[in-house]
Design an enzyme around this catalytic site. Structure first.
Site, PDB file in Angstrom:
ATOM      1  N   LYS A 272       0.705  -0.956   0.288  1.00 32.59           N
ATOM      2  CA  LYS A 272       0.038  -0.049  -0.238  1.00 32.59           C
ATOM      3  C   LYS A 272       0.916   1.003   0.003  1.00 32.59           C
ATOM      4  O   LYS A 272       1.517   1.528   0.565  1.00 32.59           O
ATOM      5  CB  LYS A 272      -0.927   0.091   1.026  1.00 32.59           C
ATOM      6  N   ARG A 277      -3.416   8.626  -5.715  1.00 32.34           N
ATOM      7  CA  ARG A 277      -4.729   7.825  -6.541  1.00 32.34           C
ATOM      8  C   ARG A 277      -4.432   8.294  -7.667  1.00 32.34           C
ATOM      9  O   ARG A 277      -4.437   9.634  -8.376  1.00 32.34           O
ATOM     10  CB  ARG A 277      -5.737   7.379  -6.481  1.00 32.34           C
TER      11      ARG A 277
HETATM   12  P1  ATP Z   1      -6.216   5.849   2.596  1.00 31.97           P
HETATM   13  O1  ATP Z   1      -6.573   6.325   3.968  1.00 31.97           O
HETATM   14  O2  ATP Z   1      -6.030   4.529   3.517  1.00 31.97           O
HETATM   15  O3  ATP Z   1      -5.286   6.429   2.133  1.00 31.97           O
HETATM   16  P2  ATP Z   1      -8.804   5.886   0.598  1.00 31.97           P
HETATM   17  O4  ATP Z   1      -9.340   5.838   1.948  1.00 31.97           O
HETATM   18  O5  ATP Z   1      -8.030   7.463   0.168  1.00 31.97           O
HETATM   19  O6  ATP Z   1      -7.630   5.394   1.521  1.00 31.97           O
HETATM   20  P3  ATP Z   1      -9.168   3.418   0.222  1.00 31.97           P
HETATM   21  O7  ATP Z   1      -9.821   2.626  -0.766  1.00 31.97           O
HETATM   22  O8  ATP Z   1      -9.940   3.148   1.348  1.00 31.97           O
HETATM   23  O9  ATP Z   1      -8.686   5.122  -0.238  1.00 31.97           O
HETATM   24  O10 ATP Z   1      -7.584   2.153   0.603  1.00 31.97           O
HETATM   25  C1  ATP Z   1      -7.463   2.343  -1.331  1.00 31.97           C
HETATM   26  C2  ATP Z   1      -6.217   3.794  -1.444  1.00 31.97           C
HETATM   27  O11 ATP Z   1      -4.660   3.112  -0.930  1.00 31.97           O
HETATM   28  C3  ATP Z   1      -6.566   4.048  -2.565  1.00 31.97           C
HETATM   29  O12 ATP Z   1      -7.469   5.154  -3.201  1.00 31.97           O
HETATM   30  C4  ATP Z   1      -5.108   3.728  -3.191  1.00 31.97           C
HETATM   31  O13 ATP Z   1      -4.798   5.671  -2.932  1.00 31.97           O
HETATM   32  C5  ATP Z   1      -4.097   3.730  -2.026  1.00 31.97           C
HETATM   33  N1  ATP Z   1      -3.345   2.608  -2.730  1.00 31.97           N
HETATM   34  C6  ATP Z   1      -2.295   2.201  -2.253  1.00 31.97           C
HETATM   35  N2  ATP Z   1      -1.616   1.234  -2.989  1.00 31.97           N
HETATM   36  C7  ATP Z   1      -2.382   0.961  -3.227  1.00 31.97           C
HETATM   37  C8  ATP Z   1      -3.017  -0.774  -3.942  1.00 31.97           C
HETATM   38  N3  ATP Z   1      -2.113  -1.327  -3.931  1.00 31.97           N
HETATM   39  N4  ATP Z   1      -3.874  -0.905  -4.102  1.00 31.97           N
HETATM   40  C9  ATP Z   1      -4.661  -0.202  -4.322  1.00 31.97           C
HETATM   41  N5  ATP Z   1      -4.059   0.794  -3.468  1.00 31.97           N
HETATM   42  C10 ATP Z   1      -3.779   1.201  -3.142  1.00 31.97           C
END
Ligand code: ATP
Length: 585
Positions: A272, A277
């Protein structure tokens, strides 16, 4: 009534908006809307749906309205014959700007009506008046859009002229809707879920299909356009280049063992990465990069554009991944540095050199005209590895059913400077916009996303800034934000400075060292634990809260809920610290 050769009046939209706002039942709201939308032209319906959800532009359009509430206020006050005190008195009964504007325009006498022609706007400006000089829906929509195109010297005065023309043509209900749209605050009680229901009902299309099409093809309003134009909504289920697809999201899991169990014992684990993103679109030699919220961020990431042109082996593709800032040793640079790349539009070459970005990809949604969303994860990963080459890289991953191996991979990710891992179900499709159980994120540090609803000036050195933040979580029942803690920890001086400017620009109340703001800024907050608190109406408070980052990529609707915090309360019988509130301590 809608329709007619001259087009639908803006007042019809305003009265529907008011009806929706005053209706409590979700079902009723959706039905009222559906009845209204289905008789509009495809363009009108699209624009109506956007305005009703407080939007004038699609998220990927580079345009912004650039109108603050003091501007709206100044314009509206200038239209009535009353002194400032009177205006303020009448307005004070309104709970928000829209309501205050409505009260002022209904209760106080108007100055002589300025006709639209006086501003020389013509069609595309504030033109598009319907019968007897009344505003049409399309006229109002294009006038609002025109605000974004006004720039350069004298732009403030020209913007105000357009606003004055709009508001003078508007009756109190229309002005209420305009004000709501202008400040991007929809007190219309209209969530996207209700709009999806309405679109499904208006088109007679199954709700799941509308939802999926909206996630793939640019939102419910676009689905409505296609349906009303006689097109097939099914054609919107597959992604098209240069229309960003809502990203698939992950659910939190406590540890990799639990995540493996949840996925039936076997899964793929990926690092992660602690970045931003990105969704990369490529066709005909053109590259566009979109953020998690579907904004076009192409100009902020020149390396990603170059990398795509160099490293992509096909003619057309939509790729999903994360961009990180990487030091020379290959370790990720702190997220705060990465954010510098995204906060400014005029990116000096020197900043690009100092904070080099690199894209790591983890998914593929389209290759050479063929949608891949519904292929299982394993197959997509294989396709991804076939179509990219350095400088585009796949995010490191393993497939395993062994909890020990999974644990080691997690350690490896964390010691390489990443946040943790995302554990993915090998057989799962890519579901746009969904936060389902097929992707589970396991982080080393526990964090929640909260919304800043107010702030105070700090002490000593921090007195220059609004540096003590009131943090709120979402109450899923009521949709309201409820405070769960306070903190002044975690931001750099540069971030305090940015935040202070940002909060001022969205202030709804400023007195002494206190500021209350529109809930717009989301922050990711780390904390030691959650405790019961009689002090907050939510009944819960974070202890030792610290902001780990400002989440400009998240909207307040995506903030964590109080329920999620309640889940983290110590269970009965577990020792609960005596301390009443540790947040900010
Ligand atoms: P967080 O606040 O934990 O970064 P988020 O709420 O933005 O997450 P989530 O869907 O909860 O989004 O967590 C996945 C996020 O983690 C994705 O939006 C992406 O930006 C990030 N990420 C990093 N590495 C990966 C991966 N290998 N696969 C998917 N998402 C990833």
């Amino acid at each position: 009534m809608p329709g007619g050769a001259r087009g639908t009046l803006f007042s019809d939209l305003a009265s529907i908006a008011r009806e929706v706002a005053s209706t409590a039942s979700r079902r009723e709201k959706a039905l009222i809307l559906a009845r209204f939308l289905k008789d509009l032209s495809p363009d009108e319906a699209t624009h109506a749906a956007m305005l009703l959800t407080g939007r004038v532009f699609h998220p990927w359009e580079p345009a912004r309205l650039n109108v603050s509430w003091p501007t709206v206020w100044r314009v509206v006050s200038s239209l009535v014959s009353a002194d400032e005190r009177e205006v303020r008195e009448v307005a004070s009964a309104g709970v928000d700007l829209g309501e205050a504007v409505r009260l002022v325009l209904s209760a106080l006498p108007r100055k002589r009506q300025e006709t639209l022609a006086e501003f020389g706007q013509g069609p595309g400006g504030v033109g598009g008046e319907g019968a007897a000089g009344r505003l049409t829906l399309e006229g109002a929509y294009s006038a609002l859009r025109s605000l974004a195109g006004i720039s350069g010297p004298g732009s403030r005065a020209r913007r105000e002229a357009v606003l004055r023309a709009l508001f003078s043509a508007a009756d109190p209900d229309e002005a209420w809707l305009l004000a709501n749209v202008l400040v991007g605050e929809t007190r219309l009680g209209l969530s996207e879920g209700i709009l999806l229901d309405a679109v499904a009902a208006a088109l007679g299309t199954p709700r799941w299909k509308v939802e999926r099409a909206a996630a793939v093809a640019g939102g419910p309003a676009e689905v409505l356009r296609e349906g009303l134009a006689g097109g097939d909504v099914s054609s919107l289920l597959s992604p098209r280049t240069f229309i960003p697809v809502r990203p698939m999201l992950a659910q939190p899991a406590d540890d990799v063992g639990e995540a493996l169990d949840q996925l039936g014992g076997e899964a793929s684990l990926e690092y992660k990465l602690d970045g931003v993103r990105v969704q990369i679109h490529f066709r005909g030699g053109r590259v566009a990069v979109y953020s998690r919220r579907m904004s076009d961020i192409t100009s902020s990431v020149p390396e990603v554009v170059r990398g795509t042109l160099e490293g992509l082996r096909v003619d057309e593709a939509i790729l999903d991944g994360e961009v990180v800032a990487e030091g020379r040793d290959g370790r990720p640079l702190p997220f705060q540095l990465l954010m510098r790349r995204f906060r400014r539009l005029d990116l000096p070459e020197e900043v690009v050199r100092r904070i080099p970005l690199r894209a790591y990809l983890f998914d593929v949604l389209l290759v050479d005209g063929r949608p891949t969303l519904d292929e299982p994860y394993e197959a997509r990963r294989r396709i991804l590895e076939e179509v990219i080459s350095p400088p585009l890289d796949p995010v490191p991953s393993i497939a395993t059913s062994d909890p020990d191996e999974a644990g080691e991979f997690m350690e490896e990710a964390v010691s390489a400077g990443h946040e943790g891992v995302v554990v993915k179900r090998p057989s799962s499709p890519y579901v746009p916009g969904a936060r389902g159980g097929n992707w589970l994120k396991v982080k080393r540090v526990r964090t929640v996303d909260l919304v800043i609803v107010a702030a105070e000036r700090g002490y000593g050195r921090r007195h220059r800034w609004y540096s003590d933040y009131h943090l709120a979580a979402r109450d899923p029942e009521t949709g309201e934000l409820v405070e769960v803690g306070k903190t002044f920890k975690g931001l750099t001086d540069e971030e305090f400075e940015w935040m202070t400017g940002k909060l001022r620009s969205i202030a709804v109340e400023e007195r002494g060292g206190f500021i209350r703001v529109r809930p717009e800024v989301v922050v990711e907050v780390a904390f030691s634990d959650v405790q019961r608190s009689p002090k907050y109406p939510s009944g819960v408070a974070l202890r030792f809260a610290r902001i780990v980052r400002i989440r400009t990529d998240k909207s307040p609707e995506e903030a964590d809920t109080v329920d999620r915090l309640r889940e983290l309360l110590p269970r009965e019988g577990e020792r609960e610290e005596e301390q009443e509130e540790g947040g900010g301590g």
